[in-house]
Motif scaffolding. Structure first.
Motif, PDB file in Angstrom:
ATOM      1  N   ARG A 165      55.414  45.838  50.588  1.00 44.81           N
ATOM      2  CA  ARG A 165      54.354  46.015  51.565  1.00 44.81           C
ATOM      3  C   ARG A 165      54.844  46.911  52.693  1.00 44.81           C
ATOM      4  O   ARG A 165      56.026  46.903  53.058  1.00 44.81           O
ATOM      5  N   GLY A 189      46.863  39.379  50.266  1.00 47.83           N
ATOM      6  CA  GLY A 189      48.090  40.099  50.581  1.00 47.83           C
ATOM      7  C   GLY A 189      49.026  39.368  51.506  1.00 47.83           C
ATOM      8  O   GLY A 189      50.166  39.780  51.686  1.00 47.83           O
ATOM      9  N   LYS A 230      42.674  42.919  49.755  1.00 45.38           N
ATOM     10  CA  LYS A 230      43.195  44.239  49.414  1.00 45.38           C
ATOM     11  C   LYS A 230      42.720  44.606  47.998  1.00 45.38           C
ATOM     12  O   LYS A 230      42.298  43.753  47.236  1.00 45.38           O
ATOM     13  N   THR A 253      36.823  44.459  43.987  1.00 48.60           N
ATOM     14  CA  THR A 253      37.390  43.611  45.038  1.00 48.60           C
ATOM     15  C   THR A 253      36.304  42.796  45.724  1.00 48.60           C
ATOM     16  O   THR A 253      36.484  41.602  46.005  1.00 48.60           O
TER      17      THR A 253
END
Length: 526
Positions: free
Chosen positions: A90, A129, A141, A216
């Protein structure tokens, strides 16, 4: 295929979770496909506990993606590598990597996970996330959507497409030792035709990103329903209050004394409240707001008394028979074989418990980290304490044998005996403390009921009025689950139809009691 190492780690995680949680319930395993690959998705409210629960409960091989920093944690990093966990880089964690190198590392991670899915395994991602303490989902995300479509591209020609399997994680008190949790597997997500496609390699980037975002959004819509996300913890608490008062009032009218509900029943009953709330919030916002205010006043009064809904009708049992059993067991062991287990349990286990509390206070930045730290640190700290006590007893086995003849007068057997006593004593101490708290609460509630008779009587009237108002507001809605005559909530009896989930005549009835079944005796309906 699951390797021997994988199964050993599953057993270890199973043991750790069963030591931390008093009850772990798993439902919906029939929704897991017996073959083919897929992607497991859930929300992330409890740090490392969330993936541990899915990993331990999932009946097939599942691979996780986890932030790369976790691989540096002793023991945890070894376990993650042993089961094939893939590091995710990340931006907030991989600051030492330049953006291009980080993107390249994540592409490799994405391809590794996607290949596992294409080969017929499952992968698990938490699309938010990051773990959190919110009552709702964080913004999702697009990583899960990217992974899904990449797996479709890598799948062999003619193979069925992978599935997306949503999982609900429901904790009663996620931070507390010996609390309960439900892991609920739901049917695979039904994708619309526009999303149920395998992207072409030459597809324009704009179209690809639009499809990622659309998938998503579809996953987010499903997860909000699966995890029962609420706008705030205040609303979440009031929904649980509504769930409990409905159960208590139904049981009172049916003349039944119910056992405390399982996590499965709690979650199913909460789903009824959650569904009705969101549907009526759109069609009857004024009535919902007024009912919330009335429910909040009832909740405040009930919490001021330190009571629960079902305790308005009767107090908890004053004497728990287990207290006498444990006391008799302790006395018998003192005179027959071993030293007092409760005394040993306190003496040996309280210091590491205090140390664990201090470590958790210092290391946990948020509530969602507390359970993870307790499990990981406790798995090391307590066994080391027991072993240390055994070593000390072994080196002084002659003295220990003289004080307690039941302890063998040898180094090895003496040390092993004391180590076992420390473990058993700790287990009995935990059980004893819980029963002692239940007995203390029973005394407190009975005294409160005696002193505040008029207040309790008024709250019973308020509960009945709220029950009827909630039932009336939900009348005509297709609510999940089915209300049984004794007040419990079970699974739906038939597929949803024009009348599925509608409130029953029993729920719509006024104050008169219907014919009651033989009462089920138990500890209450919290």
């Amino acid at each position: 295929m699951r390797s021997t190492t994988y199964d050993l780690v599953v057993r270890l995680v199973h043991l750790l979770l069963r030591l931390f949680f008093r009850r772990v319930e798993v439902t919906g395993l029939e929704h897991v496909p017996p073959d083919g690959g897929g992607l497991v998705v859930s929300w992330h409210p409890n740090g490392m506990i969330d993936p541990a629960l899915i990993f331990e409960a999932f009946p097939r091989h599942v691979v996780f993606g986890a932030r790369h920093g976790l691989f540096r944690v002793p023991l945890l990093g070894r376990l993650m590598r042993a089961v094939g966990t893939v590091p995710i880089y990340r931006a907030m964690d991989a600051k030492k990597l330049d953006p291009q190198a980080r993107r390249a590392a994540n592409r490799r991670s994405l391809d590794a996970l996607a290949q596992r899915i294409a080969d017929g395994s499952f992968s698990c991602l938490f699309p938010e996330g990051d773990s959190h303490d919110a009552s709702t989902l964080l913004e999702l995300k697009t990583g899960a959507a990217r992974l899904y479509y990449r797996a479709r591209q890598l799948a062999p020609a003619g193979a069925p497409p992978p599935v997306i399997l949503p999982v609900g994680l429901h904790y009663d008190e996620k931070r507390l030792f010996r609390s309960s949790v439900l892991v609920s597997f739901h049917p695979p997500v039904a994708l619309p035709d526009a999303l149920d496609v395998t992207p072409r390699g030459d597809e324009p980037e704009e179209a690809t990103r639009a499809r990622w975002r659309a998938l998503t959004d579809a996953i987010e819509h499903v997860l909000r329903s699966v995890v029962h996300a609420t706008d705030s913890w205040e609303v979440h608490h009031l929904m649980h209050r509504a769930r409990k008062l409905l159960r208590a009032e139904r049981a009172q009218r049916a003349g039944s004394q119910l056992e405390a509900p399982t996590m499965e029943e709690r979650t199913r009953a909460f789903a009824r409240i959650w569904t009705g709330y969101h549907e009526r919030l759109e069609t009857h916002p004024g009535e919902v707001a007024a009912l919330q205010a009335q429910l909040a006043r009832y909740d405040t009064d009930l919490r001021t008394l330190g009571m629960d809904d079902h305790e308005l009708d009767r107090g908890p049992p004053l004497v728990n028979p287990w207290l006498g059993v444990l006391l008799g067991l302790q006395v018998g062991l003192v005179y027959l074989l071993l030293p007092p287990l409760l005394v040993v349990g306190y003496a040996v286990n309280v210091p590491p418990a205090i140390a664990l509390w201090l470590v958790t206070r210092a290391a946990a930045k948020k509530k969602k980290d507390e359970a993870s730290i307790k499990v990981l640190a406790g798995a090391v700290l307590f066994p080391l304490t027991w072993i240390g006590a055994g070593v000390i007893a072994g080196t002084s086995h002659a003295v220990a044998h003289e004080l307690y003849p039941g302890i063998p007068d040898t180094f090895v057997l003496g040390g092993l005996s004391v180590t076992l006593i420390c473990f058993v004593g700790g287990a009995i101490t935990v059980r004893y403390l819980r029963l002692a708290r239940e007995t203390a609460r029973a005394v407190t509630v009975r005294l409160t009921r005696e002193r505040r008779r008029m207040t309790v009587a008024r709250l019973r009237v308020d509960r009945a009025e709220l029950h009827d108002a909630l039932v009336a507001l939900g009348c005509g809605l297709a609510l999940p689950g089915a209300v049984h005559p004794d007040g419990t909530v079970g699974p739906s009896l038939a597929p949803p139809g024009p009348d599925a989930g509608r409130t029953s005549a029993h729920e719509r009835g006024a104050r008169g009691r219907p014919p009651s079944p033989a009462p089920a005796r138990g500890r209450g309906s919290g």
